[in-house]
Design an enzyme around this catalytic site. Structure first.
Site, PDB file in Angstrom:
ATOM      1  N   SER A   7      39.898  36.868  38.920  1.00  0.00           N
ATOM      2  CA  SER A   7      40.436  36.545  40.250  1.00  0.00           C
ATOM      3  C   SER A   7      39.630  35.383  40.818  1.00  0.00           C
ATOM      4  O   SER A   7      38.424  35.516  41.065  1.00  0.00           O
ATOM      5  CB  SER A   7      40.331  37.771  41.167  1.00  0.00           C
ATOM      6  OG  SER A   7      40.396  37.358  42.519  1.00  0.00           O
ATOM      7  N   HIS A  32      44.100  35.453  37.901  1.00  0.00           N
ATOM      8  CA  HIS A  32      44.702  36.196  39.013  1.00  0.00           C
ATOM      9  C   HIS A  32      44.496  35.373  40.293  1.00  0.00           C
ATOM     10  O   HIS A  32      43.377  35.003  40.633  1.00  0.00           O
ATOM     11  CB  HIS A  32      43.973  37.542  39.087  1.00  0.00           C
ATOM     12  CG  HIS A  32      44.375  38.468  40.189  1.00  0.00           C
ATOM     13  ND1 HIS A  32      45.375  39.411  40.056  1.00  0.00           N
ATOM     14  CD2 HIS A  32      43.882  38.624  41.436  1.00  0.00           C
ATOM     15  CE1 HIS A  32      45.464  40.105  41.181  1.00  0.00           C
ATOM     16  NE2 HIS A  32      44.578  39.643  42.040  1.00  0.00           N
ATOM     17  N   ASP A  34      45.001  35.217  44.288  1.00  0.00           N
ATOM     18  CA  ASP A  34      45.224  36.065  45.460  1.00  0.00           C
ATOM     19  C   ASP A  34      45.782  35.252  46.628  1.00  0.00           C
ATOM     20  O   ASP A  34      45.105  34.371  47.163  1.00  0.00           O
ATOM     21  CB  ASP A  34      43.906  36.708  45.891  1.00  0.00           C
ATOM     22  CG  ASP A  34      43.475  37.825  44.954  1.00  0.00           C
ATOM     23  OD1 ASP A  34      44.290  38.748  44.742  1.00  0.00           O
ATOM     24  OD2 ASP A  34      42.349  37.771  44.432  1.00  0.00           O
ATOM     25  N   MET A  36      47.102  35.436  50.455  1.00  0.00           N
ATOM     26  CA  MET A  36      47.054  36.294  51.650  1.00  0.00           C
ATOM     27  C   MET A  36      47.602  35.529  52.850  1.00  0.00           C
ATOM     28  O   MET A  36      47.326  34.338  53.000  1.00  0.00           O
ATOM     29  CB  MET A  36      45.613  36.695  51.954  1.00  0.00           C
ATOM     30  CG  MET A  36      44.903  37.341  50.784  1.00  0.00           C
ATOM     31  SD  MET A  36      43.208  37.715  51.229  1.00  0.00           S
ATOM     32  CE  MET A  36      42.570  38.270  49.645  1.00  0.00           C
ATOM     33  N   HIS A  65      49.088  37.303  43.063  1.00  0.00           N
ATOM     34  CA  HIS A  65      49.070  38.581  43.778  1.00  0.00           C
ATOM     35  C   HIS A  65      49.422  38.301  45.237  1.00  0.00           C
ATOM     36  O   HIS A  65      48.595  37.795  45.994  1.00  0.00           O
ATOM     37  CB  HIS A  65      47.653  39.193  43.632  1.00  0.00           C
ATOM     38  CG  HIS A  65      47.475  40.504  44.331  1.00  0.00           C
ATOM     39  ND1 HIS A  65      46.243  41.115  44.454  1.00  0.00           N
ATOM     40  CD2 HIS A  65      48.356  41.342  44.936  1.00  0.00           C
ATOM     41  CE1 HIS A  65      46.380  42.249  45.114  1.00  0.00           C
ATOM     42  NE2 HIS A  65      47.649  42.408  45.426  1.00  0.00           N
ATOM     43  N   MET A  67      49.759  39.163  48.732  1.00  0.00           N
ATOM     44  CA  MET A  67      49.410  40.122  49.791  1.00  0.00           C
ATOM     45  C   MET A  67      49.993  39.555  51.083  1.00  0.00           C
ATOM     46  O   MET A  67      49.291  39.018  51.939  1.00  0.00           O
ATOM     47  CB  MET A  67      47.886  40.270  49.864  1.00  0.00           C
ATOM     48  CG  MET A  67      47.346  41.105  48.710  1.00  0.00           C
ATOM     49  SD  MET A  67      45.570  40.896  48.484  1.00  0.00           S
ATOM     50  CE  MET A  67      45.550  39.431  47.492  1.00  0.00           C
ATOM     51  N   MET A 134      45.560  49.083  43.459  1.00  0.00           N
ATOM     52  CA  MET A 134      44.453  48.541  44.261  1.00  0.00           C
ATOM     53  C   MET A 134      43.380  49.613  44.374  1.00  0.00           C
ATOM     54  O   MET A 134      43.664  50.749  44.768  1.00  0.00           O
ATOM     55  CB  MET A 134      44.926  48.168  45.663  1.00  0.00           C
ATOM     56  CG  MET A 134      45.737  46.894  45.805  1.00  0.00           C
ATOM     57  SD  MET A 134      44.970  45.353  45.249  1.00  0.00           S
ATOM     58  CE  MET A 134      43.389  45.337  46.078  1.00  0.00           C
ATOM     59  N   GLY A 139      42.427  42.415  50.740  1.00  0.00           N
ATOM     60  CA  GLY A 139      42.045  41.441  51.768  1.00  0.00           C
ATOM     61  C   GLY A 139      40.762  40.685  51.476  1.00  0.00           C
ATOM     62  O   GLY A 139      40.606  39.556  51.914  1.00  0.00           O
ATOM     63  N   SER A 141      37.256  40.102  48.584  1.00  0.00           N
ATOM     64  CA  SER A 141      36.541  40.453  47.353  1.00  0.00           C
ATOM     65  C   SER A 141      35.182  41.022  47.748  1.00  0.00           C
ATOM     66  O   SER A 141      34.777  40.958  48.910  1.00  0.00           O
ATOM     67  CB  SER A 141      36.408  39.236  46.445  1.00  0.00           C
ATOM     68  OG  SER A 141      35.705  38.230  47.102  1.00  0.00           O
ATOM     69  N   GLY A 142      34.521  41.602  46.779  1.00  0.00           N
ATOM     70  CA  GLY A 142      33.171  42.111  47.018  1.00  0.00           C
ATOM     71  C   GLY A 142      33.107  43.464  47.712  1.00  0.00           C
ATOM     72  O   GLY A 142      32.051  43.859  48.203  1.00  0.00           O
ATOM     73  N   ASP A 172      42.695  46.507  40.287  1.00  0.00           N
ATOM     74  CA  ASP A 172      42.154  45.367  41.041  1.00  0.00           C
ATOM     75  C   ASP A 172      41.314  45.847  42.220  1.00  0.00           C
ATOM     76  O   ASP A 172      41.813  46.548  43.098  1.00  0.00           O
ATOM     77  CB  ASP A 172      43.347  44.535  41.548  1.00  0.00           C
ATOM     78  CG  ASP A 172      42.931  43.268  42.293  1.00  0.00           C
ATOM     79  OD1 ASP A 172      41.744  42.900  42.234  1.00  0.00           O
ATOM     80  OD2 ASP A 172      43.812  42.657  42.934  1.00  0.00           O
ATOM     81  N   GLY A 174      36.785  45.836  43.264  1.00  0.00           N
ATOM     82  CA  GLY A 174      35.499  46.507  43.102  1.00  0.00           C
ATOM     83  C   GLY A 174      35.115  46.858  41.681  1.00  0.00           C
ATOM     84  O   GLY A 174      34.241  47.711  41.457  1.00  0.00           O
ATOM     85  N   ALA A 194      36.831  39.658  40.610  1.00  0.00           N
ATOM     86  CA  ALA A 194      36.408  38.388  41.208  1.00  0.00           C
ATOM     87  C   ALA A 194      34.887  38.324  41.226  1.00  0.00           C
ATOM     88  O   ALA A 194      34.264  37.571  40.489  1.00  0.00           O
ATOM     89  CB  ALA A 194      36.975  38.266  42.627  1.00  0.00           C
TER      90      ALA A 194
END
Ligand code: DX5
Ligand code: ZN
Length: 219
Positions: A7, A32, A34, A36, A65, A67, A134, A139, A141-142, A172, A174, A194
């Site tokens: 990601s 991937h 993302d 948003m 992806h 979102m 998910m 919303g 990463s991390g 996807d 964590g 990511a």
């Protein structure tokens, strides 16, 4: 073999081409992307410009992806992506959206937020290429992996196998070296990451270690 998707949400945007080449060299299986919109999720990330750019510099498959609210509105512009992932929570007419994606010769993947039950998939499972589970609230990463999601992945695996569907399970959010083997054992076909790839200082080593961590899992 389990697939790994990078990601680019955690990539260094000032050196995006290098970052993509790096994960390519590291042997990830797909990119991937993302997207948003600041409505469906409380963050704004990248759009069609970045997606097309990434597509133009990589030979790897691209998965976008979405979102976003009203995903069907965005399908035509993302039609060049190899896989288009949309959220069931923001889609009122999933069959229509799935067909739109197929008409663009892309593969439909349906994403579920952590608290969305599997029964929302009941009637669409045979129509789609994959389900993206998910394992954090979408919303950012991390974030920390939500452990209850292991049981959800297991149940989805059983459902797909029991009905004999040809559906890939993407996971996807964590993902790290510690939980990756458990996620694969639960039944994932593809891991998306990511921060565990890009925030490590050595992308190639990070991907190698992730692969190593899931290699010995007995299925
Ligand atoms: C979260 C995104 C994920 C995210 C994963 O909303 O959908 O793809 O980039 O980031 P990590 O792997 O850091 O949880
Ligand atoms: Zn994502």
């Amino acid at each position: 073999m389990v697939k790994i998707g990078a990601s680019i949400l955690s990539a260094n945007y000032g050196h995006l081409e290098e970052e993509v080449k790096r994960v390519e060299r590291a042997g990830v299986d797909f990119i991937h992307i993302d997207v948003m919109d600041g409505h469906f999720v409380p963050n704004i990330s990248m759009g069609i410009g970045i997606a097309n750019y990434v597509k133009s510099i990589t030979s790897l498959p691209t998965e976008v992806h979405l979102m976003v609210e009203h995903p069907e509105m965005f399908i035509p512009m993302f039609g060049d992506m190899d896989m288009i992932t949309f959220h069931i929570e923001s889609c009122r007419f999933p069959f229509r959206t799935i067909n739109l994606i197929k008409e663009r010769d892309s593969k439909p993947v349906v994403a579920l937020n952590p608290s969305t039950p599997l029964n929302t998939l009941e009637y669409i499972l045979e129509e789609i290429y994959g389900v993206l589970v998910m394992t954090v609230e979408p919303g950012f990463s991390g974030q920390k992996f939500i452990p209850q999601m292991l049981g959800k992945i297991e149940r989805l695996r059983r459902l797909i196998d029991r009905e004999g569907y040809n559906v890939q399970i993407f996971v996807d959010g964590g993902i790290n070296l510690e939980n990756a083997p458990k996620v694969v054992e639960a039944g994932a076909d593809a891991l998306i990451s990511a921060s565990a790839i890009f925030n490590t200082g050595d992308v190639e080593e990070a991907v190698r270690r992730l692969r190593e961590a899931v290699k010995s899992v007995k299925l």
